[in-house]
Design a protein around this motif. Structure first.
Motif, PDB file in Angstrom:
ATOM      1  N   SER A  19     -55.402 -76.951 -86.543  1.00  0.00           N
ATOM      2  CA  SER A  19     -54.728 -75.860 -85.830  1.00  0.00           C
ATOM      3  C   SER A  19     -54.649 -74.607 -86.680  1.00  0.00           C
ATOM      4  CB  SER A  19     -53.320 -76.287 -85.396  1.00  0.00           C
ATOM      5  OG  SER A  19     -52.397 -76.230 -86.480  1.00  0.00           O
ATOM      6  N   LEU A  20     -54.738 -74.774 -87.998  1.00  0.00           N
ATOM      7  CA  LEU A  20     -54.635 -73.634 -88.905  1.00  0.00           C
ATOM      8  C   LEU A  20     -55.896 -72.772 -88.912  1.00  0.00           C
ATOM      9  CD1 LEU A  20     -52.789 -75.355 -91.893  1.00  0.00           C
ATOM     10  CD2 LEU A  20     -51.801 -73.974 -90.037  1.00  0.00           C
ATOM     11  N   MET A  21     -56.880 -73.145 -88.134  1.00  0.00           N
ATOM     12  CA  MET A  21     -58.073 -72.308 -87.985  1.00  0.00           C
ATOM     13  C   MET A  21     -57.753 -71.050 -87.186  1.00  0.00           C
ATOM     14  SD  MET A  21     -61.066 -75.160 -87.477  1.00  0.00           S
ATOM     15  CE  MET A  21     -62.329 -73.917 -87.270  1.00  0.00           C
ATOM     16  N   LEU A  52     -51.897 -85.500 -88.467  1.00  0.00           N
ATOM     17  CA  LEU A  52     -51.970 -84.663 -89.669  1.00  0.00           C
ATOM     18  C   LEU A  52     -53.239 -83.821 -89.646  1.00  0.00           C
ATOM     19  CD1 LEU A  52     -51.382 -83.743 -92.599  1.00  0.00           C
ATOM     20  CD2 LEU A  52     -52.340 -85.949 -93.352  1.00  0.00           C
ATOM     21  N   ASN A  53     -54.358 -84.446 -89.355  1.00  0.00           N
ATOM     22  CA  ASN A  53     -55.628 -83.725 -89.345  1.00  0.00           C
ATOM     23  C   ASN A  53     -55.719 -82.735 -88.180  1.00  0.00           C
ATOM     24  OD1 ASN A  53     -56.744 -84.838 -91.750  1.00  0.00           O
ATOM     25  ND2 ASN A  53     -57.013 -86.754 -90.634  1.00  0.00           N
ATOM     26  N   ARG A 112     -51.639 -70.024 -88.208  1.00  0.00           N
ATOM     27  CA  ARG A 112     -51.418 -69.846 -89.644  1.00  0.00           C
ATOM     28  C   ARG A 112     -50.190 -68.988 -89.897  1.00  0.00           C
ATOM     29  NH1 ARG A 112     -56.918 -69.122 -89.557  1.00  0.00           N
ATOM     30  NH2 ARG A 112     -56.742 -66.862 -89.803  1.00  0.00           N
ATOM     31  N   ALA A 113     -50.035 -67.943 -89.131  1.00  0.00           N
ATOM     32  CA  ALA A 113     -48.886 -67.050 -89.297  1.00  0.00           C
ATOM     33  C   ALA A 113     -47.585 -67.803 -89.012  1.00  0.00           C
ATOM     34  CB  ALA A 113     -49.017 -65.840 -88.387  1.00  0.00           C
ATOM     35  N   ARG A 114     -47.559 -68.590 -87.946  1.00  0.00           N
ATOM     36  CA  ARG A 114     -46.359 -69.369 -87.627  1.00  0.00           C
ATOM     37  C   ARG A 114     -46.059 -70.384 -88.716  1.00  0.00           C
ATOM     38  NH1 ARG A 114     -47.688 -72.231 -82.820  1.00  0.00           N
ATOM     39  NH2 ARG A 114     -45.605 -73.079 -82.911  1.00  0.00           N
ATOM     40  N   ALA A 172     -58.417 -78.830 -96.313  1.00  0.00           N
ATOM     41  CA  ALA A 172     -58.875 -77.521 -96.800  1.00  0.00           C
ATOM     42  C   ALA A 172     -58.261 -76.385 -95.992  1.00  0.00           C
ATOM     43  CB  ALA A 172     -60.401 -77.437 -96.743  1.00  0.00           C
ATOM     44  N   LYS A 173     -57.912 -76.644 -94.749  1.00  0.00           N
ATOM     45  CA  LYS A 173     -57.286 -75.605 -93.914  1.00  0.00           C
ATOM     46  C   LYS A 173     -55.910 -75.228 -94.468  1.00  0.00           C
ATOM     47  CE  LYS A 173     -60.742 -76.281 -91.126  1.00  0.00           C
ATOM     48  NZ  LYS A 173     -61.907 -76.633 -91.907  1.00  0.00           N
ATOM     49  N   ILE A 174     -55.214 -76.196 -95.084  1.00  0.00           N
ATOM     50  CA  ILE A 174     -53.909 -75.902 -95.671  1.00  0.00           C
ATOM     51  C   ILE A 174     -54.085 -75.019 -96.894  1.00  0.00           C
ATOM     52  CG2 ILE A 174     -51.811 -76.808 -96.731  1.00  0.00           C
ATOM     53  CD1 ILE A 174     -52.297 -79.434 -95.169  1.00  0.00           C
ATOM     54  N   PHE A 175     -54.920 -75.457 -97.837  1.00  0.00           N
ATOM     55  CA  PHE A 175     -55.025 -74.624 -99.033  1.00  0.00           C
ATOM     56  C   PHE A 175     -55.724 -73.312 -98.775  1.00  0.00           C
ATOM     57  CE2 PHE A 175     -59.102 -76.607-100.089  1.00  0.00           C
ATOM     58  CZ  PHE A 175     -58.911 -77.987-100.000  1.00  0.00           C
TER      59      PHE A 175
END
Length: 131
Positions: A33-35, A27-28, A40-42, A83-86
């Motif tokens: 990966s969203l960095m 999960l973490n 993020r686009a995917r 925090a990367k999700i929000f």
């Protein structure tokens, strides 16, 4: 033999320890990966398809889709990774923290400026989905 955790019964609190880190590892890693902008686009294009690339539990994936941050903490998420999700959703840390306590941003900011959450308000951290 597992170590005794005297902090395990703090109302409304999930302590991110070694056991939580193991449970939330994938999960973490997904959160980190969203960095990258392309990830993020995917993710934003198709949450489920992107999540299915990760070895997360179905419960973790469903909590991400629901943006249930309190549930994600309970499932091994670390708030600094979450925090990367929000942030990917264009939300501030303050907004997410307020959501997690069931407060408006203004109420949350006032609470923090006045010394933080009272132990008498431990019900504020019940699992509440973002929405």
């Amino acid at each position: 033999m597992p170590l005794e955790k005297p902090y395990a019964s703090i109302p409304g609190t999930v302590i991110f320890d070694a056991d939580q880190a193991r449970v939330g590892y994938h999960l973490n890693q997904f959160c980190m990966s969203l960095m990258k902008a392309d990830n993020r686009a995917r993710f934003k294009a198709d949450n489920r398809a992107y999540l299915d690339e990760w070895a997360m539990s179905e419960e973790q994936k469903q909590a991400v889709i629901a943006r249930d941050y309190n549930r994600l903490l309970a499932l091994g998420g670390n708030v600094y990774f979450l925090a990367k999700i929000f942030s990917s959703d264009g939300l501030s840390f303050q907004f997410a923290a307020a959501t997690m306590t069931g407060m408006s941003q203004e109420e949350y900011a006032a609470m923090m400026l006045n010394g933080g959450r009272s132990p008498k308000n431990d019900h504020l951290l019940e699992t509440k989905p973002h929405g």
